[in-house]
Write a protein that holds these residues in place. Structure first.
Motif, PDB file in Angstrom:
ATOM      1  N   PRO A 262      -3.498   6.856  -4.164  1.00 14.62           N
ATOM      2  CA  PRO A 262      -3.476   7.641  -2.930  1.00 14.62           C
ATOM      3  C   PRO A 262      -2.970   6.843  -1.729  1.00 14.62           C
ATOM      4  N   VAL A 263      -2.626   7.554  -0.682  1.00 16.60           N
ATOM      5  CA  VAL A 263      -2.201   6.952   0.582  1.00 16.60           C
ATOM      6  C   VAL A 263      -3.273   5.967   1.055  1.00 16.60           C
ATOM      7  N   ARG A 264      -2.829   4.824   1.553  1.00 22.06           N
ATOM      8  CA  ARG A 264      -3.650   3.737   2.095  1.00 22.06           C
ATOM      9  C   ARG A 264      -4.225   2.806   1.034  1.00 22.06           C
ATOM     10  N   GLU A 265      -4.151   3.170  -0.247  1.00 21.42           N
ATOM     11  CA  GLU A 265      -4.671   2.284  -1.282  1.00 21.42           C
ATOM     12  C   GLU A 265      -3.589   1.305  -1.726  1.00 21.42           C
TER      13      GLU A 265
ATOM     14  N   VAL B 112       1.714  12.564  -0.542  1.00 21.15           N
ATOM     15  CA  VAL B 112       0.317  12.803  -0.908  1.00 21.15           C
ATOM     16  C   VAL B 112      -0.228  11.587  -1.650  1.00 21.15           C
ATOM     17  N   ASP B 113       0.536  11.127  -2.649  1.00 19.57           N
ATOM     18  CA  ASP B 113       0.158   9.940  -3.408  1.00 19.57           C
ATOM     19  C   ASP B 113       1.344   9.494  -4.255  1.00 19.57           C
ATOM     20  N   LEU B 114       1.163   8.380  -4.934  1.00 18.20           N
ATOM     21  CA  LEU B 114       2.163   7.859  -5.875  1.00 18.20           C
ATOM     22  C   LEU B 114       1.535   7.820  -7.256  1.00 18.20           C
ATOM     23  N   GLU B 115       2.352   8.003  -8.267  1.00 16.03           N
ATOM     24  CA  GLU B 115       1.906   7.822  -9.650  1.00 16.03           C
ATOM     25  C   GLU B 115       2.758   6.721 -10.260  1.00 16.03           C
ATOM     26  N   TYR B 116       2.098   5.668 -10.766  1.00 15.53           N
ATOM     27  CA  TYR B 116       2.804   4.541 -11.371  1.00 15.53           C
ATOM     28  C   TYR B 116       2.691   4.592 -12.885  1.00 15.53           C
ATOM     29  N   TYR B 117       3.823   4.330 -13.541  1.00 16.91           N
ATOM     30  CA  TYR B 117       3.909   4.264 -14.994  1.00 16.91           C
ATOM     31  C   TYR B 117       4.557   2.930 -15.356  1.00 16.91           C
ATOM     32  N   ALA B 118       4.168   2.385 -16.512  1.00 13.81           N
ATOM     33  CA  ALA B 118       4.728   1.094 -16.912  1.00 13.81           C
ATOM     34  C   ALA B 118       4.913   1.017 -18.411  1.00 13.81           C
TER      35      ALA B 118
ATOM     36  N   TRP C 156       7.513   2.140 -12.925  1.00 13.55           N
ATOM     37  CA  TRP C 156       8.197   3.211 -12.205  1.00 13.55           C
ATOM     38  C   TRP C 156       7.186   4.027 -11.443  1.00 13.55           C
ATOM     39  N   LYS C 157       7.655   4.686 -10.375  1.00 14.28           N
ATOM     40  CA  LYS C 157       6.730   5.505  -9.594  1.00 14.28           C
ATOM     41  C   LYS C 157       7.289   6.895  -9.357  1.00 14.28           C
ATOM     42  N   LYS C 158       6.363   7.816  -9.251  1.00 14.19           N
ATOM     43  CA  LYS C 158       6.668   9.199  -8.916  1.00 14.19           C
ATOM     44  C   LYS C 158       5.984   9.459  -7.577  1.00 14.19           C
ATOM     45  N   GLU C 159       6.760   9.827  -6.574  1.00  9.04           N
ATOM     46  CA  GLU C 159       6.183  10.159  -5.264  1.00  9.04           C
ATOM     47  C   GLU C 159       5.864  11.647  -5.250  1.00  9.04           C
ATOM     48  N   ARG C 160       4.630  11.957  -4.903  1.00 12.68           N
ATOM     49  CA  ARG C 160       4.250  13.369  -4.788  1.00 12.68           C
ATOM     50  C   ARG C 160       4.138  13.706  -3.307  1.00 12.68           C
TER      51      ARG C 160
ATOM     52  N   THR D 298       0.827  -1.204   0.000  1.00 11.71           N
ATOM     53  CA  THR D 298       0.000   0.000   0.000  1.00 11.71           C
ATOM     54  C   THR D 298       0.866   1.261   0.000  1.00 11.71           C
ATOM     55  N   THR D 299       0.265   2.364  -0.388  1.00 13.32           N
ATOM     56  CA  THR D 299       0.953   3.653  -0.364  1.00 13.32           C
ATOM     57  C   THR D 299       0.977   4.169   1.068  1.00 13.32           C
TER      58      THR D 299
END
Length: 196
Positions: free
Chosen positions: A128-131, A87-93, A164-168, A76-77
């Motif tokens: 988002p956080v907790r997901e 705040v959240d993570l953004e995943y790209y693949a 890959w992930k981007k942490e915001r 989980t985030t």
């Protein structure tokens, strides 16, 4: 919904499903197109999705009458990283290669342990956080095989799958690479089966 079956000699080898939908968004955000990438092959199911991952289906997808155990991992985030508020993570693949690599992980689990069904789900887009960002489940006749297979699978996923992930953060954002990621595995191992 678009469904494509890949067949050879009359036998279906895999089913790839891609669906498009608009997801609800918070005020001020752009609407994000949703697309799932799914590959089902024999007893393996892998999915990359822009929609939230649902754990209530995981056991149902993994259970088998010959098995006495299902092991799961859910990543989980979290709300912080090295003292920064996330705040959240953004995943790209690279979706095509990611699906192929996830299938290789399923095959690796079967080669090393006595598992019956394997499910690997990974989130794309904003998480988002907790997901949940990743879910892995395996069923086996006995718990040791399922537990060890799932542990190995998350380590392999982080090491070999091109996601890959981007942490915001509250004060900016940063691209992150898994510390264990080994890019040459993608070129040397994807699509090739081990002879040993």
């Amino acid at each position: 919904t678009l469904t494509t079956a890949i067949a050879a000699g009359g036998a279906i080898l895999a089913t790839i499903v891609a669906s498009r939908a608009l997801v609800s968004v918070k005020a001020g955000q752009k609407k994000q197109e949703s697309k799932d990438y799914i590959v089902e092959e024999e007893e393996d199911y892998v999915k990359l999705s822009y929609d939230p991952l649902e754990s209530h289906d995981l056991n149902e997808m993994t259970v088998h009458e010959s098995c006495g155990a299902i092991a799961t991992f859910v990543g989980t985030t979290r709300n912080s990283f090295q003292g920064k508020s996330v705040v959240d993570l953004e995943y790209y693949a690279y979706t095509k290669l990611a699906l192929k690599q996830l299938q290789l992980i399923c095959k690796g689990m079967r080669k090393k342990w006595d598992v019956k069904r394997v499910v690997i789900l990974h989130r794309l887009g904003t998480c988002p956080v907790r997901e949940a960002s990743v879910m892995i489940a395996a069923s086996s006749p006995h718990r040791k095989d399922a537990l060890e297979a799932v542990h190995w699978a998350i380590d392999e996923l982080k090491k070999t799958v091109p996601i890959w992930k981007k942490e915001r953060y509250e004060d900016g954002s940063s691209w992150k690479q898994n510390a264990s990621y080994v890019p040459q595995d993608l070129y040397n191992g994807a699509g090739k089966e081990s002879k040993d």
